[in-house]
Design an enzyme around this catalytic site. Structure first.
Site, short mmCIF file in Angstrom:
data_model
loop_
_atom_site.label_atom_id
_atom_site.label_comp_id
_atom_site.label_asym_id
_atom_site.label_seq_id
_atom_site.Cartn_x
_atom_site.Cartn_y
_atom_site.Cartn_z
N GLU A 1 0.89 -1.18 0.00
CA GLU A 1 0.00 0.00 0.00
C GLU A 1 0.91 1.22 0.00
O GLU A 1 1.55 1.51 1.02
CB GLU A 1 -0.88 0.01 1.25
CG GLU A 1 -1.86 -1.15 1.35
CD GLU A 1 -3.01 -1.02 0.37
OE1 GLU A 1 -3.09 0.00 -0.34
OE2 GLU A 1 -3.83 -1.95 0.31
N GLU B 1 4.60 13.10 -4.70
CA GLU B 1 3.85 13.08 -3.45
C GLU B 1 4.62 13.93 -2.43
O GLU B 1 5.72 13.57 -2.03
CB GLU B 1 3.72 11.65 -2.92
CG GLU B 1 2.87 11.57 -1.68
CD GLU B 1 2.83 10.19 -1.04
OE1 GLU B 1 3.90 9.60 -0.82
OE2 GLU B 1 1.72 9.72 -0.75
P1 NAD Z 1 8.46 4.81 4.63
O1 NAD Z 1 8.41 4.03 3.37
O2 NAD Z 1 9.61 5.71 4.85
O3 NAD Z 1 8.45 3.83 5.89
C1 NAD Z 1 7.41 2.89 6.08
C2 NAD Z 1 7.94 1.72 6.90
O4 NAD Z 1 8.92 1.01 6.13
C3 NAD Z 1 8.65 2.13 8.21
O5 NAD Z 1 8.32 1.19 9.20
C4 NAD Z 1 10.11 2.03 7.83
O6 NAD Z 1 10.96 1.81 8.92
C5 NAD Z 1 10.09 0.83 6.90
N1 NAD Z 1 11.24 0.71 5.98
C6 NAD Z 1 12.05 1.71 5.53
N2 NAD Z 1 13.00 1.19 4.70
C7 NAD Z 1 12.77 -0.15 4.63
C8 NAD Z 1 13.38 -1.22 3.93
N3 NAD Z 1 14.44 -1.03 3.14
N4 NAD Z 1 12.88 -2.47 4.07
C9 NAD Z 1 11.79 -2.69 4.85
N5 NAD Z 1 11.16 -1.71 5.55
C10 NAD Z 1 11.65 -0.46 5.43
O7 NAD Z 1 7.07 5.59 4.74
P2 NAD Z 1 6.61 6.64 5.86
O8 NAD Z 1 7.34 7.91 5.63
O9 NAD Z 1 6.69 6.00 7.21
O10 NAD Z 1 5.06 6.80 5.49
C11 NAD Z 1 4.59 7.70 4.53
C12 NAD Z 1 4.33 6.99 3.22
O11 NAD Z 1 3.38 5.96 3.41
C13 NAD Z 1 3.73 7.90 2.16
O12 NAD Z 1 4.34 7.67 0.92
C14 NAD Z 1 2.27 7.48 2.13
O13 NAD Z 1 1.61 7.76 0.92
C15 NAD Z 1 2.37 6.03 2.40
N6 NAD Z 1 1.09 5.51 2.90
C16 NAD Z 1 0.32 4.72 2.10
C17 NAD Z 1 -0.92 4.26 2.54
C18 NAD Z 1 -1.79 3.36 1.69
O14 NAD Z 1 -2.69 2.73 2.24
N7 NAD Z 1 -1.59 3.28 0.40
C19 NAD Z 1 -1.36 4.61 3.81
C20 NAD Z 1 -0.56 5.41 4.60
C21 NAD Z 1 0.67 5.85 4.13
#
Ligand code: NAD
Length: 473
Positions: free
Chosen positions: A244, A380
């Site tokens: 997602e 975004e």
């Molecule tokens: P992010 O991708 O930076 O982090 C999300 C999670 O992934 C965190 O727990 C992080 O520690 C982990 N992560 C980071 N690098 C990783 C790796 N290499 N391998 C595995 N896990 C890793 O996102 P964020 O800044 O926490 O959240 C914001 C983003 O989430 C935005 O892009 C937003 O659009 C998206 N989002 C999507 C939905 C949806 O349902 N489509 C809902 C909410 C947020």
């Protein structure tokens, strides 16, 4: 000061092998409010081993046993509503409109999973064959900071309903919410190892989970960039994925829209969760013939200019602070980029809103004269920065709406709802809302294109943790 020193493995709170302390901030003051001791790769391995050991027994449990477990989880999480409310305001700056939802959603999403499980058919007939839905194994659940408690509960409830066991890697920036949810889930008294919660960095614990041969499924919510990294890692072991990801959702205002109804919906869609929402409607498409009228209505006193950006504890606040200094800088950078690209400011701009000081507050910002190739229309931003883009006719409006890498959500606003629905059918997005912002949790949720892979919620969400097995003869 909060000190979170333990992770949750095999039914116990344990001191992690990892020793790094990570600072937690209140974004409304930019001050440190505590520290969390992070798990490392060794803790990730231990959590996966515990989930693997618990899988054979949990995967054989009956529907009734799973429903009873989910009901205990629901009651335990609902009982922590007030603690969750305080946590989302403190560690995340959620304004009242958002924090109330964020505190009740974690329990609600478990209730939704119970309903879906009650109706779920594990065995069906296809011609001469019997098709059995079988749980995949250990599920790795990775959540973002913008709705951490809700995603932990939603993903875990679907995984357990399917018969999987789980290792959860919550966002390292949401440790207060995670601690409350973990305590509640512990109180729900599930067998040890069925779920494990290890807060750590993405590039250590997250990578361990997404590369691990004993993890059969990853369910991830977060940025498109991280989603791509997970997809690459998952390829090695053919680990199944639900991703997602991000969005750049259009709000398409048709030329027959009632301006009084359309403007509040467009603003709300764009600024939800202080603009830090994956589904935020950040591109507002307006007919060229009514551009000046819409610009004025969007910018005027009842609309963007009236939006209060500031202290999340104040009931009047609509836009709270950005979650981190990095995110604040990112939003400032995009506002500057918009100006440099030649977009015209209708409201907001760089800097902090009047009356705010130390926190990571931003000015709700509205640009016009934006074309769809500008960075502010393509990327975004994840903040309250909205673009007005003019279109000549309906066909061009649909083309602009679809001219994006993303495809998570869209909003169509129009006077003739039949016409608005026909337009909605031509938009490439996992969810299109017509003259409403209501969410339907029983329907599948997920994105087209770079907004993700797979669907969550309802029977779709449970099936995502299963593999169909055909038995003949
Ligand atoms: P992010 O991708 O930076 O982090 C999300 C999670 O992934 C965190 O727990 C992080 O520690 C982990 N992560 C980071 N690098 C990783 C790796 N290499 N391998 C595995 N896990 C890793 O996102 P964020 O800044 O926490 O959240 C914001 C983003 O989430 C935005 O892009 C937003 O659009 C998206 N989002 C999507 C939905 C949806 O349902 N489509 C809902 C909410 C947020």
């Amino acid at each position: 000061m909060h000190h979170i020193e333990q992770v949750y493995i095999n039914g116990e709170f344990v001191t992690p092998h990892g020793t790094e302390r990570f600072d937690l901030y209140n974004p409304a003051t930019a001050r440190v409010i505590g520290q969390v001791r992070l798990a490392d790769a060794v803790d990730g391995e231990r959590a996966i081993a515990a989930a693997r050991a618990a899988f054979p027994a949990w995967s054989k449990t009956t529907k009734q046993v799973r429903i009873a477990a989910l009901q205990r989880m629901h009651a335990a999480v609902a009982a922590r509503h007030d603690d969750l409310l305080a946590a989302v305001v403190e560690e995340y700056g959620a304004p009242a409109s958002r924090s109330a939802w964020m505190a009740s959603y974690p329990a609600e999403v478990i209730a939704q999973a119970i309903e879906a499980l009650e109706a779920f058919e594990f065995t069906t007939v296809a011609g001469a064959a019997t098709v059995e839905m079988t749980p995949l194994g250990v599920a790795g659940l990775i959540t973002p900071w913008n709705s951490d408690a809700g995603f932990i509960c939603g993903k875990l409830a679907a995984a357990l309903a399917a018969g999987c066991t789980a290792v959860i890697k919550p966002s390292e920036m949401s440790a207060l919410q995670t601690q409350i949810v973990t305590e509640a889930l512990h109180a729900a008294d599930l067998p040890p190892g069925v779920f494990n919660i290890v807060t750590g960095r993405g590039d250590t614990v997250g990578e361990t989970i997404s590369r691990h041969p004993h993890v059969a499924k990853i369910s991830f919510t977060g940025s498109t960039r991280t989603g791509k990294a997970i997809l690459r890692n998952a390829a090695e072991n053919f680990t199944r994925v639900t991703l997602e990801l991000g969005g750049k959702s259009p709000t398409l205002i048709l030329d027959d829209a009632d301006i009084k109804q359309a403007i509040p919906l467009a603003i709300q869609a764009g600024l939800m969760n202080s603009g830090q929402a994956c589904v935020a409607g950040t591109r507002i498409l307006v007919p060229q013939s009514r551009k000046a009228e819409f610009e004025q209505a969007l910018a005027q006193a009842q609309a963007i200019e009236a939006v209060v950006s500031g202290d999340p504890r104040d009931a009047k606040t609509v836009v709270g602070p950005m979650v981190s200094e990095r995110q604040w800088q990112r939003v400032q950078g995009y506002i500057q980029k918009g100006l440099a690209e030649g977009a015209r400011l209708l409201a907001g701009g760089v800097g902090r809103p009047e009356g705010t000081r130390d926190g990571w507050f931003v000015r709700p910002t509205l640009f016009t004269d934006v074309h769809n190739q500008m960075a502010i229309a393509r990327d975004e931003i994840f903040g309250p920065v909205l673009c007005v883009i003019a279109y000549r006719d309906e066909a061009e409006a649909i083309a602009i709406a679809n001219d994006t890498d993303y495809g998570l959500s869209a909003l169509v606003l129009g006077g003739d709802s039949g016409r608005a629905r026909r337009v909605a059918q031509q938009i490439h997005a996992g969810r299109v809302l017509v003259n409403t912002l209501t969410h339907e949790p029983k329907a599948p949720f997920g994105g087209f294109k770079h907004s993700g892979v797979g669907r969550e919620m309802g029977a779709w969400g449970i099936s995502a943790f299963m593999e169909p097995k055909t038995i003949l003869g």
